[in-house]
Design an enzyme around this catalytic site. Structure first.
Site, mmCIF file in Angstrom:
data_model
loop_
_atom_site.group_PDB
_atom_site.id
_atom_site.type_symbol
_atom_site.label_atom_id
_atom_site.label_comp_id
_atom_site.label_asym_id
_atom_site.label_seq_id
_atom_site.Cartn_x
_atom_site.Cartn_y
_atom_site.Cartn_z
ATOM 1 N N PHE A 513 -13.455 51.276 -28.475
ATOM 2 C CA PHE A 513 -14.153 50.391 -27.540
ATOM 3 C C PHE A 513 -15.287 51.129 -26.850
ATOM 4 C CE2 PHE A 513 -9.890 48.673 -27.762
ATOM 5 C CZ PHE A 513 -10.061 47.300 -27.709
ATOM 6 N N ASP A 514 -16.400 50.440 -26.683
ATOM 7 C CA ASP A 514 -17.391 50.875 -25.710
ATOM 8 C C ASP A 514 -16.807 50.548 -24.325
ATOM 9 O OD1 ASP A 514 -19.907 51.571 -24.522
ATOM 10 O OD2 ASP A 514 -20.348 49.441 -24.388
ATOM 11 N N LYS A 515 -17.243 51.235 -23.287
ATOM 12 C CA LYS A 515 -16.716 50.930 -21.946
ATOM 13 C C LYS A 515 -17.553 49.871 -21.227
ATOM 14 C CE LYS A 515 -17.594 53.390 -18.232
ATOM 15 N NZ LYS A 515 -18.043 52.411 -17.192
ATOM 16 N N VAL A 712 -15.696 48.116 -31.167
ATOM 17 C CA VAL A 712 -15.933 46.932 -30.340
ATOM 18 C C VAL A 712 -16.950 47.298 -29.264
ATOM 19 C CG1 VAL A 712 -14.867 45.110 -28.963
ATOM 20 C CG2 VAL A 712 -13.497 46.325 -30.684
#
Length: 820
Positions: A513-515, A712
């Site tokens: 995941f990107d944050k 994502v």
């Protein structure tokens, strides 16, 4: 050596992404030209599309010449290579798609072709060798109707071709009306049922005394006619093209049964085979209609605001900048920005959000249309969504053909034509298996030469094997499941671009995941107000808001926004003489006091020990902190944080439940912030301080460890990492061209809870595909030896064979009803 970057959409207008074949063509065309050493792709970032980067020698060629050369090459490529996405009617089953593909592939100038049983034909052509009209003509000769004006996928063709397409559309429509049969579209099903009725009546009458044997015989012949009409038609078409398909095998088996005097078994074969075809056609039509329903979401007309009121116009006539009036409880006609009024908008048709979203007017009426996509979602509306109880005025920012809904429909249509790895395997298997069956059946016809039995017995066994070995169920097992899965996902606001990402998503065990903007809201919020002297939180907040109101910094804006909400109804003083200290903070005058607000670096780390301790504690929990100094006295600490999405923790838990074993966060923020957000959301591994190139390396390492990994992100600045993952998943893709183009799967809504649904659906689709393969191959594997050794005859073979076809079709249709 110098470098020049040019947006791909300037060189190749209409090309959706850097993955398009025409991008490779232009790189090949320009690399090595005089003065140009290298051409490569730079993935998109921010709201910018992907770019072409030219490494050129300025001593040999000017930058102006490089630009002209690129544009000329782009124009030549678009002029030469056409991508046609043609919706058609008249494809009755999956096996017919292979015949169509073979017929189209024979045309000189066809580069690639893919046909979906749901009625979508994708053809890439070299226009110097093949005119688009020739493709349309061939489709009409194959008995198909072009159901809408054929579109150029990615608009890779001239406008005059659209005119031709429209002309063919009307001609084709008339043509198909005749082709459909005397009962129209249902002719095949009605013929099949008539076949069954004739068979049943004839079989029943054969047991009644006094009925001449000619009567059941005539009824059996009628059953053969109705059951074999479409089968024979398709078999003849296949033979004309020099091929042997399953229809031909079935026809041979039925004729063989009649030659042996087994009219009942032959009629039963034709009845069940034709019924299976008709129901298969019905099933594919159901999935196609589920996808076609997306098109019907947008209204056909809009109320355009004029100088003296408003007038109703066709949505295709709307231009960027036009203002349309949306009445209460009506569908929104175009993508745009609200400039007057506010309302609650039901975005479920596009984003899958179950709760209506409040939208407000943007304060600047004359905003820049070209940068409107960067505005906050609270001002944006999309075509096909439904207005609430209030009237609003919307300034159009995209023409109808470029709206989010139109892009969604086109991409779903393109997705239909993309075959999954399993389907590619089954197609290859059938190409080998069908000739093998023909050879086996021919040999079995001559078993009487080496075994003590009659020719009739050998021939009957061969016909039984022919029925048993025909891979009807195998042909439909995968495409029916893929199509149903893509259709179900689209209805929930999830765009899955074909069978490959659908299957890959279902086999994932790890996610990255990107944050910012993915696990978090993407915008800072005021989280802590800590007075350090005898002040109330409200008094400290008034001072901070007064000073920060003078700044344009995003963090300052967040403090002012949240602070004013907390201080609603109270008077906030006015500060003066603002001075910004870049990267550190702000200084201003308030009530004759000098106020400084900023990070510890602003104060040269001279703040008292207890203040520094509190700052470090807040930062360890993921906050960004600002210390407040009044004259020479430290009076407080303010903390802001990009807070996790409210649905993030539940979504991560749901992902674990659907079988995702490893989840990693990749972020450019510092490690402390990364670990704080990870702890709050349930992410197992947090990797902070990463540049885009570091994210790519992290994905590559994860791929080595886990084989398959999905990335994502927001589909914008995470494009390089997405491109290197097994599946790229974009969050909040509605309205973002870049997100729609770069991702394999796009979650239209800005809602993380759609991800467990998408993965759950893909898991179910993969499970159904496996079940269908086991059923179809299992039945064939069981029936072949049973018929060879005489354990089963044509009757049981027909029932098992056609029964398995119906089972896999209806098993696949279960995906249309998949629940979260």
């Amino acid at each position: 050596m110098e470098k020049l970057t040019i947006n791909i959409d300037l060189v190749l207008p209409g090309v959706p992404s850097e993955k398009d074949a025409c991008v490779e063509r232009i790189i090949h065309a320009l690399t090595g030209r005089q003065g140009i050493e290298k051409v490569h792709i730079v993935p998109g970032s921010g709201e910018n599309k992907a770019q072409l980067c030219f490494h050129y020698n300025p001593a040999i060629i000017t930058v102006d010449r490089v630009e002209k050369m690129a544009q000329q090459a782009g124009a030549e490529i678009l002029d030469r290579y056409h991508h046609l996405l043609i919706p058609v009617k008249g494809i009755r089953h999956q096996r017919q798609t292979r015949l169509l593909e073979a017929a189209i592939r024979k045309l000189r100038g066809v580069l690639s072709v893919s046909v979906s049983a749901a009625g979508m034909v994708f053809v890439e052509t070299d226009a110097t060798e093949l005119h688009d009209e020739t493709v349309y003509d061939l489709l009409r000769k194959e008995g198909l109707t072009i159901t809408a004006v054929p579109t150029k996928a990615h608009d890779h063709a001239h406008d005059h071709d659209h005119e031709h397409g429209e002309e063919h559309h009307h001609e084709g429509h008339d043509h198909n009306h005749q082709h459909g049969g005397i009962f129209g579209e249902r002719t095949e099903l009605i013929f099949s049922l008539l076949c069954g009725a004739m068979l049943g009546i004839g079989f029943g009458l054969s047991f009644l005394p006094g009925i001449p044997t000619i009567v059941p015989f005539i009824l059996y012949i009628a059953a053969y006619f109705f059951g074999g009409f479409f089968t024979a038609t398709e078999a003849v078409q296949t033979i004309r093209k020099g091929g042997f398909e399953i229809d031909f095998l079935m026809l041979v088996a039925a004729i063989g049964a009649a030659i042996l005097g087994n009219w009942v078994e032959g009629a039963l074969l034709l009845f069940l085979f034709s019924l299976g075809h008709a129901l298969e056609h019905f099933a594919m039509e159901k999935a196609r209609k589920s996808i076609a329903a997306l098109t019907a979401l947008a209204p056909k007309t809009a109320f355009l605001k004029t100088g003296d009121g408003m007038k109703e116009v066709d949505i295709t006539s709307l231009n960027k900048g036009d203002v349309i009036i949306i009445k209460p409880n009506t569908k929104i006609a175009a993508d745009g920005i609200i400039i007057k009024g506010s309302s609650s908008i039901n975005q479920a048709p596009i984003t899958g959000e179950s709760i209506p979203v409040d939208k407000h007017a943007y304060e600047q009426v004359d905003f820049n249309i070209e940068t409107a996509a960067q505005l906050d979602d609270q001002y944006k509306v999309y075509a096909g969504t439904i207005n609430g109880n209030d009237s609003i005025e919307v300034r159009v920012i995209k023409e109808a053909k470029d709206s989010t809904l139109s892009r969604l429909v086109q991409m779903v249509n393109e997705a239909q034509t993309q075959k999954s790895p399993t389907q590619q395997f089954t197609d290859k298997f059938e190409r080998i298996f069908v000739p093998f069956v023909l050879v086996l059946v021919t040999l079995l016809c001559f078993v009487f030469l080496v075994r003590d039995e009659t020719f009739n017995e050998s021939f009957y066994r061969a016909m039984s094997v022919l029925v048993a070995a025909s891979p009807c169920a195998l042909a439909i097992s995968t495409p029916s499941a893929v199509l149903s899965g893509v259709a179900r996902a689209a209805r929930m606001g999830v765009l899955i671009k074909g069978g490959r990402p659908l299957e890959d998503l279902g086999s994932l065990k790890a996610l990255a995941f990107d944050k910012t903007g993915t696990l978090t809201e993407g915008k800072p919020k005021l989280t802590q107000i800590v007075p350090l002297i005898n002040l109330t939180e409200e008094e400290l907040l008034k001072i901070v808001v007064a000073v920060e109101a003078l700044s344009d910094h995003p963090i300052a804006k967040a403090i002012v926004r949240d602070g004013r909400t907390r201080l609603a109804g109270t008077n906030i003083p006015v500060a003066h003489n603002m001075e910004a200290v870049l990267g550190k903070g702000i200084k201003a005058t308030l009530n004759n006091d000098t106020i400084m607000i900023g990070n510890l670096a602003l104060f040269n780390q001279t703040a008292p020990g207890d203040v520094q301790t509190q700052v470090k504690a807040l930062e360890k929990s993921g906050n960004t902190t600002m210390v407040v100094l009044r004259n020479e006295e430290y009076i407080g600490i303010i903390a802001v944080m990009d807070t996790p999405r409210k649905e993030a923790k539940a979504a991560i838990a749901a992902l674990q439940q659907v079988g995702i074993q490893k989840m990693v966060m990749l972020t450019g923020d510092n490690q402390q912030v990364a670990e704080a957000v990870a702890a709050e959301t349930g992410i197992q591994v947090a990797m902070g301080g990463l540049l885009p190139a570091d994210k790519v390396s992290a994905i590559q390492q994860l791929m080595k460890e886990e084989q398959k990994v999905a990335m994502v992100g927001d589909g914008v600045n995470d494009a390089p990492a997405m491109a290197n993952s097994t599946v790229g998943i974009a969050m909040g893709a509605a309205g973002s061209d870049v997100a729609l183009e770069t991702a394999d799967i796009a979650l239209m809504g800005d809602n993380l809870s759609l991800l467990p649904f998408a993965i759950g659906l893909s898991r179910q689709a993969k499970k159904i595909i496996k079940q269908n393969l086991v059923i179809s191959l299992g039945v064939v594997a069981l029936l072949i030896p049973c018929t060879i050794f005489g354990i089963a005859t044509i009757g049981p073979a027909v029932i098992a064979h056609e029964g398995s076809t119906l089972i896999v079709v209806f098993n696949a249709l279960r995906l249309l009803a998949y629940k979260r």
